[in-house]
Design an enzyme around this catalytic site. Structure first.
Site, PDB file in Angstrom:
ATOM      1  CG  HIS A 117       2.283  58.408  43.383  1.00 27.78           C
ATOM      2  ND1 HIS A 117       2.239  57.517  42.375  1.00 27.78           N
ATOM      3  CD2 HIS A 117       1.856  58.194  44.587  1.00 27.78           C
ATOM      4  CE1 HIS A 117       1.740  56.441  43.023  1.00 27.78           C
ATOM      5  NE2 HIS A 117       1.675  56.897  44.508  1.00 27.78           N
TER       6      HIS A 117
ATOM      7  CG  ASP B 290       3.417  56.858  39.306  1.00 21.23           C
ATOM      8  OD1 ASP B 290       4.044  57.607  39.902  1.00 21.23           O
ATOM      9  OD2 ASP B 290       2.508  55.955  39.990  1.00 21.23           O
TER      10      ASP B 290
ATOM     11  CB  SER C 107       2.725  54.338  46.579  1.00 18.57           C
ATOM     12  OG  SER C 107       1.495  54.414  45.903  1.00 18.57           O
TER      13      SER C 107
END
Length: 473
Positions: free
Chosen positions: A112, A142, A215
């Site tokens: 993402h 992911d 992230s």
């Protein structure tokens, strides 16, 4: 004259204090060496892409907390957009983190972070910047693999997430809110967590402070080995609330190896919809405690269907590994290569059986294995066990796309049906171990049931089939 025992007691007490202080200090972790050695393997990632001017932010890859009722949120930081009224084309920028995977320039981050980006900039700890190429990414795990034109880079030492224990200290390095190489620490809170939107990842849960921009950054153990890639948080505010989730490094290695080789990831596919075995369902199926994954529905002509598995089978072991809960099964299946044959141990009719299943390949648009949480024209109806039941007309079967067999719940009138969670419109397919083809079948299955003994009942809804436990009064 002062008693001789007083100074001795004081001496012992002072000695205990002096000993306790250094012991306590030694128990507290010192992260300085770990950080100095491993900070260079962490990179900052900046992305940009064109967005239209009329969407008012709807093109953003990240949702606001209000848009996410389950409160699980990926934490890729979107930089401020500026004015609400913007020109037809505008560059949107975002920032995340990553980890140097190999010395020849391969970088691991979250899917993402780079999804939809048309430019990806990787900034190293020595301030060098490179334009990165996306080798490939996998939305289900992911994870994404990038490549930069650089050599002799410092690389991370990979650990073993299976050996990780709850309570161990762990440390994260990343770029929360764009603050590069920020360090936070905490402990492992749990392992094997399944989140609502991620069936195929057994997440590591920690209380390490993670925020937007973290992230894709690595999670280290106290030996400086990477044990996970930070991916999601649980939040009501958009910021850290003590629940952070990382992708286990064992899964990362498997996924990245496939992406590096083929540019994509393939997973095994069993072709079943499963649900959790509750306490009442465990009792109704004759289990001593809730465990395993109960099959609620099978994909027609799928691997499980062809191998002879049935709705109502409880999967206890898969490929030699015990299935403690329904959330444990999808990652096990996903890690097996399509075409391989595995042994599946099930409970059926109170007896354990072993079935060999040759797995297929999970379709790109394949539905998750987990089951989500309801006429007209009846020719006959009966009121039994707190529900008014009716035969299903051909017109209703065609309208609702129902197969053969089953009877329909016209109305829930009371207990025990209401307490079991049965709803108006449910189609009853099995009850008390018997397949239900008609009202007569249900009446026979309902005869002489023991009061207070839960009975499994399989109902079909618009969202899929589901097992419930109905306890006759």
């Amino acid at each position: 004259m002062q008693p001789t025992w007083i100074p001795k007691a004081l001496t012992v007490a002072l000695g205990l204090v002096m000993v306790a202080a250094p012991l306590q200090a030694r128990e507290l972790p010192d992260f300085t060496d770990l950080i100095e050695k491993n900070a260079p393997v962490v990179v900052n990632i900046t992305t940009s892409r064109n967005v239209g001017g009329s969407a008012s932010g709807k093109n953003a890859p990240q949702q606001t907390p209000e848009d996410m009722p389950d409160f699980f949120r990926r934490f890729f930081e979107q930089m401020p957009e500026g004015q609400q009224q913007r020109p037809p084309q505008q560059r949107r920028h975002g920032t995340g983190s990553g980890m140097i995977y190999s010395s020849d320039g391969y970088i691991v981050t979250n899917h993402h972070v780079v999804d939809g980006a048309d430019e990806i900039i990787v900034k190293l700890s020595d301030k060098r910047e490179f334009v990165a190429e996306k080798v490939g990414s996998d939305p289900r795990s992911d994870l994404a693999l990038l490549k930069i034109d650089a050599d002799d880079l410092p690389t991370a030492t990979l650990g073993n997430s299976e050996e990780l224990k709850v309570g161990q200290w762990v440390l994260a390095i990343g770029s929360p809110f764009g603050f590069e190489h920020s360090v936070t620490a905490g402990i492992v809170s749990a392992k094997g967590r399944s989140l609502p939107s991620e069936n195929y990842i057994p997440f590591i849960q920690t209380d390490v402070a993670i925020n937007p921009g973290n992230s894709g950054g690595p999670l280290f153990d106290m030996d400086g080995r990477v044990v996970g890639i930070n991916a999601q948080i649980y939040t009501r505010t958009g910021g850290f609330m003590g629940l952070s989730f990382a992708i286990p490094i064992d899964m990362v290695s498997e996924v990245i190896a496939q992406i590096k080789k083929d540019g994509r990831v393939v997973r095994g596919w069993l072709g079943v919809y499963i649900q959790e075995v509750t306490r009442d369902l465990a009792e109704s199926f004759g289990l001593d405690r809730p465990k395993g994954a109960i099959i609620a529905e099978l994909t027609e002509d799928g691997p499980a269907d062809e191998a002879g598995l049935e709705a109502g089978d409880i999967v206890l072991e898969f490929d030699g590994k015990e299935v403690e809960s329904s959330s444990a099964l999808p990652p096990m299946v996903g890690q097996v290569k399509p075409g391989e044959t595995v042994e599946v141990e099930i409970l059926r009719g109170g007896e354990r059986k072993t079935v060999k299943v040759t797995l297929g390949q999970l379709p790109d648009d394949g539905a998750p294995m987990a089951v989500p949480s309801g006429g007209e024209g009846p020719s006959e109806e009966e009121e039994i066990l707190g529900m008014r039941l009716e035969e299903i007309s051909e017109e209703v079967r065609k309208k609702r796309n129902l197969g053969e067999g089953g009877i329909q719940v016209k109305e829930v009138t009371g207990d025990p049906a209401r307490s079991a969670g049965i709803q108006k419109g449910d189609v009853i397919q099995m009850f008390a171990g018997e397949k239900i083809e008609s009202l007569e079948d249900f009446k026979e299955a309902a005869e002489d049931l023991e009061s207070g003994q839960p009975q499994p009942i399989l109902v079909q809804r618009q969202q899929g089939s589901r097992w419930l436990a109905l306890t006759p009064e």
